[in-house]
Design a protein around this motif. Structure first.
Motif, PDB file in Angstrom:
ATOM      1  N   LEU A 256       0.829  -1.205   0.000  1.00 17.36           N
ATOM      2  CA  LEU A 256       0.000   0.000   0.000  1.00 17.36           C
ATOM      3  C   LEU A 256       0.863   1.254   0.000  1.00 17.36           C
ATOM      4  CD1 LEU A 256      -2.913  -0.938   2.441  1.00 17.36           C
ATOM      5  CD2 LEU A 256      -3.081  -0.511  -0.019  1.00 17.36           C
ATOM      6  N   GLY A 295      -9.494   9.008   5.536  1.00 14.36           N
ATOM      7  CA  GLY A 295      -9.772   7.583   5.695  1.00 14.36           C
ATOM      8  C   GLY A 295      -9.402   7.071   7.074  1.00 14.36           C
ATOM      9  N   ALA A 313     -10.105  -2.218   1.667  1.00 10.98           N
ATOM     10  CA  ALA A 313      -9.443  -0.917   1.508  1.00 10.98           C
ATOM     11  C   ALA A 313      -8.547  -0.832   0.271  1.00 10.98           C
ATOM     12  CB  ALA A 313      -8.652  -0.585   2.776  1.00 10.98           C
ATOM     13  N   PRO A 314      -7.705  -1.846  -0.012  1.00  8.41           N
ATOM     14  CA  PRO A 314      -6.853  -1.735  -1.203  1.00  8.41           C
ATOM     15  C   PRO A 314      -7.624  -1.598  -2.507  1.00  8.41           C
ATOM     16  CG  PRO A 314      -6.039  -3.451   0.260  1.00  8.41           C
ATOM     17  CD  PRO A 314      -7.390  -3.053   0.768  1.00  8.41           C
ATOM     18  N   PHE A 316     -10.055   0.444  -3.065  1.00  6.18           N
ATOM     19  CA  PHE A 316     -10.188   1.884  -3.310  1.00  6.18           C
ATOM     20  C   PHE A 316      -8.894   2.453  -3.894  1.00  6.18           C
ATOM     21  CE2 PHE A 316     -13.510   1.129  -0.171  1.00  6.18           C
ATOM     22  CZ  PHE A 316     -14.554   1.898  -0.656  1.00  6.18           C
ATOM     23  N   SER A 317      -7.756   2.003  -3.354  1.00  7.20           N
ATOM     24  CA  SER A 317      -6.471   2.475  -3.884  1.00  7.20           C
ATOM     25  C   SER A 317      -6.277   2.026  -5.324  1.00  7.20           C
ATOM     26  CB  SER A 317      -5.325   1.959  -3.004  1.00  7.20           C
ATOM     27  OG  SER A 317      -5.395   2.507  -1.705  1.00  7.20           O
ATOM     28  N   LEU A 347      -9.012   8.709  -3.914  1.00  5.13           N
ATOM     29  CA  LEU A 347      -9.327   7.291  -3.706  1.00  5.13           C
ATOM     30  C   LEU A 347      -8.086   6.510  -3.291  1.00  5.13           C
ATOM     31  CD1 LEU A 347     -11.700   6.609  -6.741  1.00  5.13           C
ATOM     32  CD2 LEU A 347     -12.324   6.525  -4.318  1.00  5.13           C
ATOM     33  N   TRP A 350      -7.433   7.443   0.311  1.00  2.00           N
ATOM     34  CA  TRP A 350      -8.512   6.933   1.153  1.00  2.00           C
ATOM     35  C   TRP A 350      -8.318   5.441   1.437  1.00  2.00           C
ATOM     36  CZ3 TRP A 350     -12.729   8.542   3.888  1.00  2.00           C
ATOM     37  CH2 TRP A 350     -13.665   7.578   4.238  1.00  2.00           C
ATOM     38  N   GLY A 351      -7.965   4.668   0.416  1.00  2.00           N
ATOM     39  CA  GLY A 351      -7.765   3.238   0.603  1.00  2.00           C
ATOM     40  C   GLY A 351      -6.648   2.938   1.588  1.00  2.00           C
ATOM     41  N   ALA A 427      -1.156  -2.164  -5.944  1.00  2.00           N
ATOM     42  CA  ALA A 427      -2.413  -2.062  -5.198  1.00  2.00           C
ATOM     43  C   ALA A 427      -3.251  -3.332  -5.353  1.00  2.00           C
ATOM     44  CB  ALA A 427      -3.203  -0.848  -5.674  1.00  2.00           C
ATOM     45  N   LEU A 431      -4.486  -5.938  -2.489  1.00  2.00           N
ATOM     46  CA  LEU A 431      -5.862  -6.394  -2.317  1.00  2.00           C
ATOM     47  C   LEU A 431      -5.904  -7.894  -2.055  1.00  2.00           C
ATOM     48  CD1 LEU A 431      -8.900  -5.794  -2.402  1.00  2.00           C
ATOM     49  CD2 LEU A 431      -8.803  -6.075  -4.889  1.00  2.00           C
TER      50      LEU A 431
END
Length: 439
Positions: A256, A295, A313-314, A316-317, A347, A350-351, A427, A431
């Motif tokens: 991340l 976030g 969360a990932p 969003f990234s 985004l 945020w992730g 990213a 995830l």
């Protein structure tokens, strides 16, 4: 202490805003990413020795030493006639800033009563948010005036002020207890890995960058093998136990952070492709930090959904980086292009932000009480090392894609497209690892 953290954080964010102006003045576009790589990784070295220096010299003398080193590095940057000399100044800044950064967190427990620790920690941590506003503002104003050197000069009296007046309010004398021994072997292997890939990233030839990446990975593998049996470590022993969950958490954090390092190039692309001024481009780059902060604040209290938040969360990234693949290379000063970049960065941040407090909490939960101190410092080590590594990889990708002093619009667009596409992969892997961390 909050001011000390702010000085370090501002120096990290300031350079990304003025670097396009620096490149236009002294050249060295192939070293662009190094301005971030050098200061971030040097801050790892500074933070590593902080506890030993604090134990021997005490809060006041340690704070003054860190301020002196940071001040010397800032003066070198202000005078720098070439990019390599600027990088030397950033190296010194990073050592002083990393030392100051780690000292300020450590001194909260020494300076204040326990009832005040949460408030003090919150104030110190909030300085990174302040830096996302102040850093681009200082850099952007002086870049607009074609006086980028003054962005460093104005920080010198502030450093002197905190080093003299601020340090005078801290306790004098050494701290009780033996100075902890520094894990030099582990630090050396990690440093070698970052330096190898950073050195290879200067080249625009893919074979050289590929060899540098392979050697850097082998050095990181050697570091992990060393950590498994070492008595002095950078990460807790639990990371090498039979259960894989802690290792997966660390890997997710690393990926991340690496994905987020695309922000290093955003101010440059903002000026060259979206036609923004230095100040506006600097704040465009800060949108990712704003997303990270939002976030973290909004999602940190949702403890009963911690594993679900980490798992999603990932995504969003990844969506943010996919948006940047399409919007980032667009050569237009229209609201649609700039808005697309801003949404992608928001985004992306945020992730990372929604997952970060839960990831760090899980690290502490998965480590025994005897290793809690090392668990806390390992988060900083992982974050800073991943940032330095990611910045070096970003430099390699853009240089291979045609990023240079003489690159025209087409070359810059190609570099942007490849940068965002490659880091989307980081990213997506994050995830996958985040989902496996639920088991």
């Amino acid at each position: 202490m909050a001011g000390g953290v702010a000085l370090h954080a501002i120096n990290v964010y300031l350079a990304t805003t003025i670097l396009p102006s620096v490149i236009a003045d002294v050249g060295g576009a192939n070293l662009y990413a190094w301005a971030t790589t050098v200061i971030v990784f040097a801050s790892v070295l500074g933070s590593t020795v902080a506890s030993s220096i604090l134990a021997v010299r005490g809060p006041r003398a340690s704070y003054r030493l860190a301020s002196l080193i940071l001040g010397i590095g800032t003066v070198v940057c202000a005078f720098a006639p070439t990019m390599p000399i600027l990088l030397a100044g950033r190296l010194v800044q990073g050592i002083g800033g990393g030392l100051l950064f780690a000292l300020c967190y450590s001194m909260v427990r020494i300076t204040f009563n326990q009832a005040l620790w949460p408030r003090a920690m919150a104030l110190v941590s909030a300085m990174w948010g302040v830096a996302t506003l102040v850093g681009p503002a200082i850099g952007g104003v002086f870049a607009e005036l074609d006086a980028w050197r003054w962005a460093f000069w104005v920080l010198v009296p502030v450093v002197v002020f905190f080093g003299v007046w601020g340090a005078a309010h801290l306790p004098a004398g050494a701290v009780d207890g033996a100075a902890p021994r520094i894990p030099w072997a582990g630090v050396g292997l990690v440093a070698a890995a970052v330096l190898v890939i950073s050195g290879a990233s200067i080249s625009s030839r893919l074979p050289i960058n590929s060899v540098g990446l392979v050697v850097a990975i082998l050095l990181l593998v050697a570091w992990l093998r060393h950590e498994r049996s070492a008595t002095r470590r950078l990460v807790p022993a639990a990371a090498f136990g039979p259960r894989t969950r802690l290792r997966v958490i660390y890997l997710t954090m690393t990926l991340l952070v690496i994905a987020s390092t695309v922000e290093v190039f955003v101010p440059y692309f903002g000026q060259r492709l979206q036609g923004l001024g230095p100040l506006a481009a600097g704040y465009l780059g800060a949108v990712m930090a704003a997303g990270w902060t939002a976030g973290s604040i909004i999602c940190s209290g949702i403890e009963h959904r911690r594993e679900l938040i980490i798992a999603i969360a990932p995504a969003f990234s990844a969506l943010g980086l996919i948006a940047l693949v399409f919007a980032g290379p667009v050569h237009s000063d229209g609201a649609l292009a700039i808005g697309g970049v801003a949404i992608g960065l928001l985004l992306l941040g945020w992730g990372v932000g929604m997952a970060w407090p839960h990831l760090t909490t899980m690290v502490l939960q998965l480590v025994p009480d005897s290793d809690q101190g090392l668990a806390g410092s390992s988060v900083t080590t992982i974050q800073l090392t991943a940032t330095a590594f990611g910045s070096a990889v970003a430099g390699a990708v853009t240089n291979v894609a045609g990023f240079s002093d003489s690159a025209g619009i087409n070359g810059t667009q190609t570099a942007a497209r490849w940068l965002f596409a490659v880091f989307t992969l980081a990213a997506l892997i994050a995830l996958a690892t985040a989902r496996s961390a639920r088991r």
